[in-house]
Structures are given as structure tokens and as C-alpha cells.
Scaffold this active site. Sequence first.
Site, PDB file in Angstrom:
ATOM      1  N   LYS A  53      18.402 -16.149 -10.935  1.00 21.33           N
ATOM      2  CA  LYS A  53      18.726 -16.262 -12.492  1.00 21.33           C
ATOM      3  C   LYS A  53      20.310 -16.367 -12.525  1.00 21.33           C
ATOM      4  CE  LYS A  53      14.447 -15.077 -14.840  1.00 21.33           C
ATOM      5  NZ  LYS A  53      13.801 -13.958 -15.296  1.00 21.33           N
ATOM      6  N   GLN A  97      13.981  -8.099 -17.409  1.00 23.08           N
ATOM      7  CA  GLN A  97      13.007  -8.649 -16.309  1.00 23.08           C
ATOM      8  C   GLN A  97      11.717  -7.884 -16.388  1.00 23.08           C
ATOM      9  OE1 GLN A  97      13.672 -11.492 -14.437  1.00 23.08           O
ATOM     10  NE2 GLN A  97      11.187 -11.399 -14.223  1.00 23.08           N
ATOM     11  N   ASP A 120      14.411 -15.353 -23.910  1.00 25.26           N
ATOM     12  CA  ASP A 120      13.071 -15.524 -23.373  1.00 25.26           C
ATOM     13  C   ASP A 120      12.159 -15.992 -24.476  1.00 25.26           C
ATOM     14  OD1 ASP A 120      12.607 -15.284 -20.694  1.00 25.26           O
ATOM     15  OD2 ASP A 120      12.542 -13.066 -20.842  1.00 25.26           O
TER      16      ASP A 120
END
Length: 284
Positions: A53, A97, A120
Site C-alpha cells: 500500500k 489493517q 476501506d
Amino acid sequence: MAIIIDGKITSQKVKDEVFSEVKKLTEKGMRKPCLAVVLVGDNEASKIYVRNKKRSCEEVGFISLEYLLPADTNQEELNTLIDSLNSDDTVDGILVQLPLPEGLDEQSVINRISPQKDVDAFHPQNVGRITLGKPSFLPCTPAGVMRLLSEYNIEISGRECVVVGRSNIVGKPMSLLLLSENGTVTVCHSRTYDLAQVTKRADILVVAIGVAKKITADMIKEGAVVIDVGMNRVDGKLCGDVDFESCSKKASYITPVPGGVGPMTIAMLMQNTLTAYKMHINQS
Ligand code: NDP
């Protein structure tokens, strides 16, 4: 032999689009978009995702902030970090995460992230907006699948779409996105009585179950479009939930693993961060 849907090429195209928008904005004197990634503990797979990322952020011209917290971080400490990122005007997107180490409550962490920075698209407010067909952000993996379908001009409207898997991050939102494009959608899961009977109906089959090579050629229709979200390690080698070898002889289009859906997920994260940035600067 099926046409291979190339996620590497398409994800690069998405990242190039993001890069050129960022370039235009920064040339006008605007600040760069910024994504904050939080990693708790030292899960090896998570470390690789976070590294990838960060690399993608650099590629598209974003600032990337990394917060690496020890595995014994408690909920309060994590909440304090999220609160400070929520109120930091230079941060556009926040990503924690997953999975989190035991003892930390994932849903409460997701709920804590500002919905405007939830790149997300896991926050209940964003999930609700997707359900209502008015999304702020699309969840990265299903959005990546939709982009692949559109890139290859695959018609969804009116067609039989079968999604195998009903997780909150892939299967469920996937089915909503296909529905929003007027697909006739069926969702299968571990309790589905006769999986093959349902998958054989699919014009478009999306598989996200985490069971290596579960879908074999006898389970698909001749000419089906087969999208494999699965990522499994078998004898150290990455493979999908679809038996590529047999299904690629029967499908009209198919995604490989690796090089299919996987690279799209990060590219769509970049796109979501740019969207968050634009919403953010329009508000301030
Ligand atoms: P989850 O484990 O959260 O969900 C799996 C789903 O598959 C569940 O709904 C489960 O049913 C269903 N399922 C499991 N076994 C079967 C079976 N034998 N037949 C039918 N349905 C079954 O997984 P995720 O959705 O998070 O991930 C799925 C796969 O996609 C994994 O391989 C993961 O690594 C990969 N992935 C890839 C991404 C990418 O970027 N390419 C991103 C995210 C995930 P039930 O609900 O009944 O338990």
C-alpha cells in the site's frame, strides 16, 4: 480458451488515472492526498499488504503515513490514535489493517474511523450508503471486480450473476454492486445445498471463499465469465478458489491468480483515497 482478464494492466491504468489527477491538483498548488495506514502486531501477510500500500501511495503521488503498533496495544491506545487521525486535517484516508490481534475489537475500531476517511468502506454508515445505492466509497475488492468487468465491456444488466461467499468485505458488497448494475444476483455460502447447481446457472460467477480450486469446470456454464477473488497458498504457491486449468477451457473470460483481482484491490484503495481527499478539500 477464455480471454484472460488482466488485473495488472487494469490496476496500472487506475493508478495512472489517479496519478494524473494528483499531478493536476498539485500543479495548481494544492497539497498532496494523504493516506494513514495503521498496523497492529506483526502478522507477516499484513506487513506485506501494508508495504504494498505504501509503495502504491508513492507511485500515485500520495503522502503515506505508517503507524506500526506493537501486538500488545490496547483498545484505548488504538482509539486515541484513530481519534487523532480523524481530527488531523492533513489526513484524508485512514486504514486499519485487519485482522487485528486478539483482544482488540475490530468492529469498534471500524466504527471509530470517521466515515469520511473510511477508505476501506467498512464503516456501518458507508455500508448503509452502499446498500441504498448512494455510496461515498466502494469497498476496494468488489469495486476492483466491477472495474475489471467494465474494462472488458462485460454486460451485467439482466444477466445471471452468482457470488460464492458472503463475507462483509467481499461477498455481500459484491452482490450489492452487481445488483446496482441490474444483475440478477444469487449469493451462495457454506450452507448452500447444491453449489454446482447454482454456479452452473451463472453468466457471471464471482468466487470469494478461500478454498483452493473449489470451482471446477463441471460447475460452470459454457462461456461464463469467471472472477476468482480467492488467494490461497498451496505448497507455497499462490492459487485461487477456481481451478484455472480446467475452467479457462470452458469460460469466455477468466481472472488468473495471481494477476487478476489482487492488484485491483490496492488500485481501488488509491482511488478511494483520492475521493476522500476531494470530499475533504471541498468541505474546508
Ligand atoms: P471469509 O472467510 O470471510 O468468507 C468466506 C465465505 O465463503 C463465507 O461466506 C463462507 O460461507 C463461504 N464459504 C466457505 N467455504 C465454502 C464452500 N466450501 N462453499 C461455499 N461457500 C463457502 O473470506 P473473505 O471473503 O475475506 O475472502 C475470501 C477469499 O478471498 C480468501 O481467499 C481471501 O484471501 C481472498 N481475498 C482476496 C482479496 C484480493 O484482494 N484479491 C481481498 C479479500 C479477500 P459462510 O458464510 O456460510 O461461512
